[in-house]
Design a protein around this motif. Structure first.
Motif, short mmCIF file in Angstrom:
data_model
loop_
_atom_site.label_atom_id
_atom_site.label_comp_id
_atom_site.label_asym_id
_atom_site.label_seq_id
_atom_site.Cartn_x
_atom_site.Cartn_y
_atom_site.Cartn_z
N GLN A 91 0.83 -1.20 0.00
CA GLN A 91 0.00 0.00 0.00
C GLN A 91 0.87 1.26 0.00
O GLN A 91 0.57 2.24 -0.70
N ALA A 92 1.95 1.23 0.78
CA ALA A 92 2.85 2.38 0.82
C ALA A 92 3.52 2.60 -0.53
O ALA A 92 3.70 3.75 -0.97
N LEU A 93 3.85 1.52 -1.21
CA LEU A 93 4.47 1.64 -2.53
C LEU A 93 3.49 2.23 -3.53
O LEU A 93 3.84 3.12 -4.32
N ALA A 94 2.25 1.77 -3.50
CA ALA A 94 1.24 2.28 -4.43
C ALA A 94 0.95 3.76 -4.17
O ALA A 94 0.64 4.50 -5.11
N ALA A 95 1.06 4.20 -2.92
CA ALA A 95 0.73 5.57 -2.56
C ALA A 95 1.91 6.53 -2.69
O ALA A 95 1.73 7.75 -2.54
N GLY A 100 10.43 7.90 -8.89
CA GLY A 100 11.56 7.00 -9.03
C GLY A 100 12.40 6.86 -7.78
O GLY A 100 13.41 6.14 -7.80
N TYR A 101 11.97 7.48 -6.68
CA TYR A 101 12.76 7.42 -5.45
C TYR A 101 12.17 6.46 -4.42
O TYR A 101 12.73 6.32 -3.33
N THR A 102 11.06 5.82 -4.75
CA THR A 102 10.50 4.76 -3.90
C THR A 102 10.18 3.57 -4.79
O THR A 102 9.35 3.67 -5.70
N LEU A 103 10.86 2.47 -4.54
CA LEU A 103 10.67 1.23 -5.29
C LEU A 103 10.34 0.12 -4.31
O LEU A 103 10.51 0.27 -3.10
N GLY A 104 9.89 -1.00 -4.82
CA GLY A 104 9.58 -2.12 -3.94
C GLY A 104 9.68 -3.44 -4.67
O GLY A 104 9.55 -3.51 -5.90
N GLN A 105 9.90 -4.47 -3.91
CA GLN A 105 9.90 -5.82 -4.48
C GLN A 105 8.46 -6.21 -4.80
O GLN A 105 7.57 -6.11 -3.96
N MET A 106 8.24 -6.66 -6.01
CA MET A 106 6.92 -7.13 -6.42
C MET A 106 6.98 -8.66 -6.50
O MET A 106 7.83 -9.21 -7.18
N HIS A 130 5.52 -1.49 -13.32
CA HIS A 130 6.35 -2.69 -13.21
C HIS A 130 7.60 -2.52 -14.08
O HIS A 130 7.50 -2.30 -15.29
N ILE A 131 8.75 -2.62 -13.46
CA ILE A 131 10.01 -2.23 -14.08
C ILE A 131 10.73 -3.40 -14.75
O ILE A 131 11.10 -3.33 -15.92
N LEU A 132 10.92 -4.49 -14.03
CA LEU A 132 11.52 -5.70 -14.62
C LEU A 132 11.32 -6.88 -13.69
O LEU A 132 11.16 -6.71 -12.48
N ARG A 133 11.31 -8.07 -14.27
CA ARG A 133 11.28 -9.29 -13.45
C ARG A 133 12.72 -9.73 -13.24
O ARG A 133 13.55 -9.62 -14.14
N LEU A 134 12.99 -10.26 -12.07
CA LEU A 134 14.35 -10.57 -11.68
C LEU A 134 14.63 -12.07 -11.64
O LEU A 134 15.31 -12.61 -12.50
N CYS A 135 14.11 -12.74 -10.64
CA CYS A 135 14.41 -14.16 -10.46
C CYS A 135 13.33 -14.80 -9.60
O CYS A 135 12.33 -14.17 -9.27
N LEU A 265 10.79 -5.95 -9.69
CA LEU A 265 10.92 -4.62 -9.10
C LEU A 265 9.85 -3.72 -9.70
O LEU A 265 9.66 -3.68 -10.92
N SER A 266 9.15 -2.99 -8.84
CA SER A 266 8.08 -2.10 -9.29
C SER A 266 8.12 -0.79 -8.51
O SER A 266 8.77 -0.67 -7.48
#
Length: 334
Positions: A91-95, A100-106, A130-135, A265-266
């Protein structure tokens, strides 16, 4: 003549001034993104990790941050927010501001959660960039070394004989590993009791202390198996894990299941595509760096990279899959 010259030159001067202004304005518009791009980032970036410090995901994300910040030129600061099955940060990430200064693991629990509650607090498809999928993770089941459960078949036999008596730890309610374990028990005709923890490390500690019978979680427990303190019963990868060559996969145990739960990462919705590209490139390079490859190898985490467009498409399709699965299993959190 002079008066005529002044009057006659007025419109010409205005026309020239207007053209110059328009050209200058157009040039500013064209170059503005480039100027903004050159300035980003100009301060530390906050990366929300929804797991406890020291968990496999936390170690992996810290490694990515350490490598990525070298090319970004600014610190990437990890902020651990464990809880709510790894969704406390969502919720904090969505808000957050989409600067570009707040990112989160999706991860898939964030995708799944809106379908588990009556009043969803976010929409994973529309509320994030949604920025990229990692692993992904290497999941499996492990018990304490002196456990009476020698292998998976023995564990299931005991579970069938005493419905609900055997317990399993996970990193939270309705996480991928929780739902997979419930499905496994259903397939095996056994009943197990779920004991959720805030992270994989806490679940492993509970097994080692005898509080629960086994852990069904990511590979934070593998070093304990290698040290002789725990024993692995099965792994959930497509093939056997090189570090655990004698441990069977679910496929070998008769279940057509491969569970890796890929994550990425999103950021908040509405991020500038130019900023997204900077972040994508920095974290992609970090993912494929030797330093991060070593960390992924430590936890047997398979690389599952997708670019921005591919990952956005994956999230949309996965959200529909999660909705269907939650409805089928009938799991609700409230």
């Amino acid at each position: 003549m002079g008066t005529n010259a002044v009057v006659g030159s007025g419109p010409v001067g205005l026309e020239r001034l207007s053209r110059r202004t328009l050209l200058a304005s157009a040039a500013a518009t064209v170059t503005a993104p480039a100027v903004a791009q050159e300035r980003y980032p100009d301060r530390p970036i906050r990366l929300l990790v929804p797991w406890t410090a020291g968990s496999s995901s936390d170690v992996q994300m810290r490694s990515l941050a350490e490598v990525a910040q070298q090319s970004l030129g600014q610190p990437v600061v990890i902020e651990n927010r464990p809880g709510a099955s790894g969704t406390l940060h969502a919720q904090a990430l969505a808000a957050a501001r989409p600067d570009g200064y707040t990112l989160g693991q999706m991860h898939l629990s964030v995708v799944r959660r809106p379908f588990l509650v009556r009043q969803p607090l976010w929409n994973t498809v529309t509320d994030y960039t949604h920025i990229l999928r990692l692993c992904g993770w290497m999941y499996g089941v492990a018990v304490k070394a002196d456990s009476p459960h020698r292998d998976w078949r023995d564990f299931i036999a005991r579970a069938r004989a005493s419905p609900g008596r055997l317990t399993f730890a996970t990193s939270g309610i309705a996480t991928t590993n929780h739902l997979a374990m419930e499905e496994l028990a259903e397939r095996e005709g056994a009943q197990l009791t779920h004991v959720p923890y805030r992270g994989s490390s806490e679940g492993m500690t509970a097994v080692l202390s005898g509080q629960v019978d086994c852990i069904a979680d990511s590979s934070v427990w593998v070093p304990q198996v290698e040290a002789g303190q725990m024993r692995a019963l099965c792994v959930w990868t497509a093939d056997r894990v090189p570090r655990l060559p004698s441990v069977p996969t679910l496929k070998e145990l008769g279940h057509d299941m491969v569970i890796t739960s890929p994550y990425g990462l999103s950021g908040p919705k509405g991020m500038d595509p130019a900023v997204v590209r900077v972040l994508h490139d920095a974290f992609k390079a970090a993912l494929f760096s030797p330093a991060n490859a070593a960390v992924r190898g430590q936890f047997d985490m398979p690389e599952q990279y997708l670019d921005t467009e591919q990952y956005t498409d994956f999230i949309a399709k996965r959200a529909e899959h999660e909705r269907t699965m939650v409805q089928r299993l009938g799991i609700k959190l409230d």
